[in-house]
Design an enzyme around this catalytic site. Structure first.
Site, PDB file in Angstrom:
ATOM      1  N   ASP A 160       1.130  -1.532  -0.063  1.00  0.00           N
ATOM      2  CA  ASP A 160       0.454  -0.085   0.029  1.00  0.00           C
ATOM      3  C   ASP A 160       0.870   1.224   0.088  1.00  0.00           C
ATOM      4  OD1 ASP A 160      -2.424   1.152  -0.002  1.00  0.00           O
ATOM      5  OD2 ASP A 160      -3.555  -0.113   1.393  1.00  0.00           O
ATOM      6  N   ASP A 215     -10.215   3.293  -3.905  1.00  0.00           N
ATOM      7  CA  ASP A 215     -10.354   2.325  -3.376  1.00  0.00           C
ATOM      8  C   ASP A 215     -11.851   2.023  -3.600  1.00  0.00           C
ATOM      9  OD1 ASP A 215      -8.730   2.494  -1.670  1.00  0.00           O
ATOM     10  OD2 ASP A 215      -9.155   1.980  -0.055  1.00  0.00           O
TER      11      ASP A 215
HETATM   12  C1  GLA Z   1      -6.151   0.807   1.365  1.00  0.00           C
HETATM   13  C2  GLA Z   1      -6.042   0.083   0.387  1.00  0.00           C
HETATM   14  C3  GLA Z   1      -7.195  -0.400   0.670  1.00  0.00           C
HETATM   15  C4  GLA Z   1      -6.998  -1.384   1.957  1.00  0.00           C
HETATM   16  C5  GLA Z   1      -7.380  -0.017   3.135  1.00  0.00           C
HETATM   17  C6  GLA Z   1      -6.637  -1.123   4.361  1.00  0.00           C
HETATM   18  O1  GLA Z   1      -6.916   2.261   1.589  1.00  0.00           O
HETATM   19  O2  GLA Z   1      -5.968   0.800  -0.808  1.00  0.00           O
HETATM   20  O3  GLA Z   1      -7.280  -1.363  -0.211  1.00  0.00           O
HETATM   21  O4  GLA Z   1      -5.748  -2.434   1.803  1.00  0.00           O
HETATM   22  O5  GLA Z   1      -5.491   0.919   2.522  1.00  0.00           O
HETATM   23  O6  GLA Z   1      -6.115  -0.368   5.374  1.00  0.00           O
END
Ligand code: GLA
Length: 411
Positions: A160, A215
């Site tokens: 990430d 997301d």
């Molecule tokens: C980010 C990522 C998500 C998930 C969250 C976890 O937002 O884009 O897919 O992994 O972190 O904290």
């Protein structure tokens, strides 16, 4: 004296060249192993969409069992990925500590369990110093963490971009990629920097898949101020990136929301169809233990999955854009083609499609004028005619008609 110095010099030269040859050969072997890890888009399950931080080893083992029992494994799903929140700190030597409350038997035991069921383990970390949930990230510990993952038996890493502290994305992801390449175990590398630095332009060879957007949210079309996006928003964001996708390097359209309850059946069918047309990784994000028939029929639709997993690795193109109605086409390895009619509106599309009109311009292998092709409905699992006559179909609002054209066998 001069003679001895020359001999020493020659010996040193020979050793160095040999070492360079050895490490050089080793490096290219590692690169080649890495390169071939995701010949088709990775398929699996990820904990985040449904469970967030509420994860533990019991849940992961139950999900593993459900992956097998539900037929998902048989349909091609492979990775069980633990997202954020499994890590709680580092010990004196800097080793990452697994939450002992949620994972009392540790990561190795869980990996062994998942492997014993014929599946693979994925894990999550972050290129920043903290993950998005404030757990320790891998910045400064990349090589140590990669070695640790290899020791546990990890097969996949999602990496990430929170708390990145202004790092250069390409450099940060290359560091972890280098660490994974020499960690002693093949590990698929999933780049999750939300498309911010256009990773499709630099990430081939660095990782196997890269996120393209913020997301996903469990909705058909929606955009949130803080970054969440719906199915159609993602489709539109990925649409023009087709030149960057191919075996070993995929545009990641985000994890699936199928079965999480926020969309209708038709919308979930559209979500799954379009991800497959886009040759996107298929990472289920629902509770596999309690899926209803409708959900499993979507997630385990082998005919649609075959389009996603086609070895040619082509991402579909938006071949016709008529505003509310679109036609997408994806050439397949055996000279066939998948076509998806997407109805973006909330009301029915009375399709009456003349194949001779335009589809042949897209796929050079498909010659609609010369040959007759069978049109197979991949959701009804039946042939619905041939390209010799118009395809008439009622496509529901927010729905699709997804078909495969294959050369009609002569009687
Ligand atoms: C980010 C990522 C998500 C998930 C969250 C976890 O937002 O884009 O897919 O992994 O972190 O904290």
């Amino acid at each position: 004296m001069k003679k001895y110095l020359t001999i020493i010099y020659l010996c040193l030269l020979a050793t160095t060249t040999k070492a360079q040859m050895f490490f050089g050969a080793n490096q290219s072997k590692q690169d080649s192993i890495f390169e071939h890890l995701a010949a088709t888009p990775p398929m699996g399950w990820n904990s985040w969409n449904k469970f967030g931080c509420n994860i533990n080893e019991k849940l992961l083992m139950e999900i593993t069992d459900a992956m097998v029992a539900s037929g998902m494994k048989e349909a091609g799903y492979e990775y069980i990925v633990i997202d954020d929140c499994w890590q709680v700190g580092r010990d004196k030597e800097g080793n990452i500590i697994v939450d002992p409350k949620s994972f009392p038997n540790g990561m190795k035991a869980l990996a062994d369990y998942i492997h014993s069921k014929g599946l693979k383990l994925g894990i999550y970390s972050c290129a920043g110093s903290l993950t998005c949930q404030g757990r320790p990230g891998s910045r400064g510990y990349q090589f140590q963490d990669a070695r640790q993952y290899a020791k546990w038996g990890v097969d996949y890493l999602k990496y990430d971009w929170c708390s990145n502290e202004g790092q250069n994305a390409e450099a940060a992801y290359r560091t972890m990629s280098d660490a994974l390449k020499i960690c002693g175990r093949p590990i698929v590398f999933s780049i999750c920097e939300w498309g911010e630095s256009q990773p499709w332009k630099w990430a081939k060879g660095v990782g196997h898949l890269w996120r393209t957007t913020a997301d996903i949210r469990d909705c058909y079309q929606c955009k949130f101020d803080w970054g969440g996006v719906g199915v159609l928003d993602i489709v539109d964001a990925v649409a023009d990136l087709y030149t960057y996708a191919g075996p070993g390097h995929w545009n990641d359209a985000e994890m699936l929301e199928v079965g999480n309850g926020g969309m209708t059946r038709d919308e979930y069918i559209t979500h799954f169809s379009m991800w497959s047309m886009l040759a996107a990784p298929l990472m289920a994000g629902n509770d596999l233990r309690s899926m209803n028939k409708e959900t499993i029929e979507i997630l385990a639709n082998k005919e649609v999955i075959a389009v996603d997993q086609d070895s040619l690795g082509q991402q579909a193109r938006r071949f016709m854009d008529m505003g509310d109605h679109e036609i997408w086409a994806k050439p397949l390895s055996n000279g066939e083609i998948a076509v998806c009619f997407l109805n973006r509106t909330d009301h029915e599309w009375k399709l009456d499609y003349n194949w001779k009109k335009d589809i042949m311009y897209f796929a050079s292998d498909v010659n609609i004028y010369k040959n007759e092709y069978t049109v197979r409905d991949l959701w009804k699992h039946k042939d619905i005619g041939t390209t010799a006559s118009n395809t008439k179909y009622s496509i529901p609002g927010h729905g699709v008609l997804m078909v495969r054209l294959s050369l009609k066998k002569r009687a």
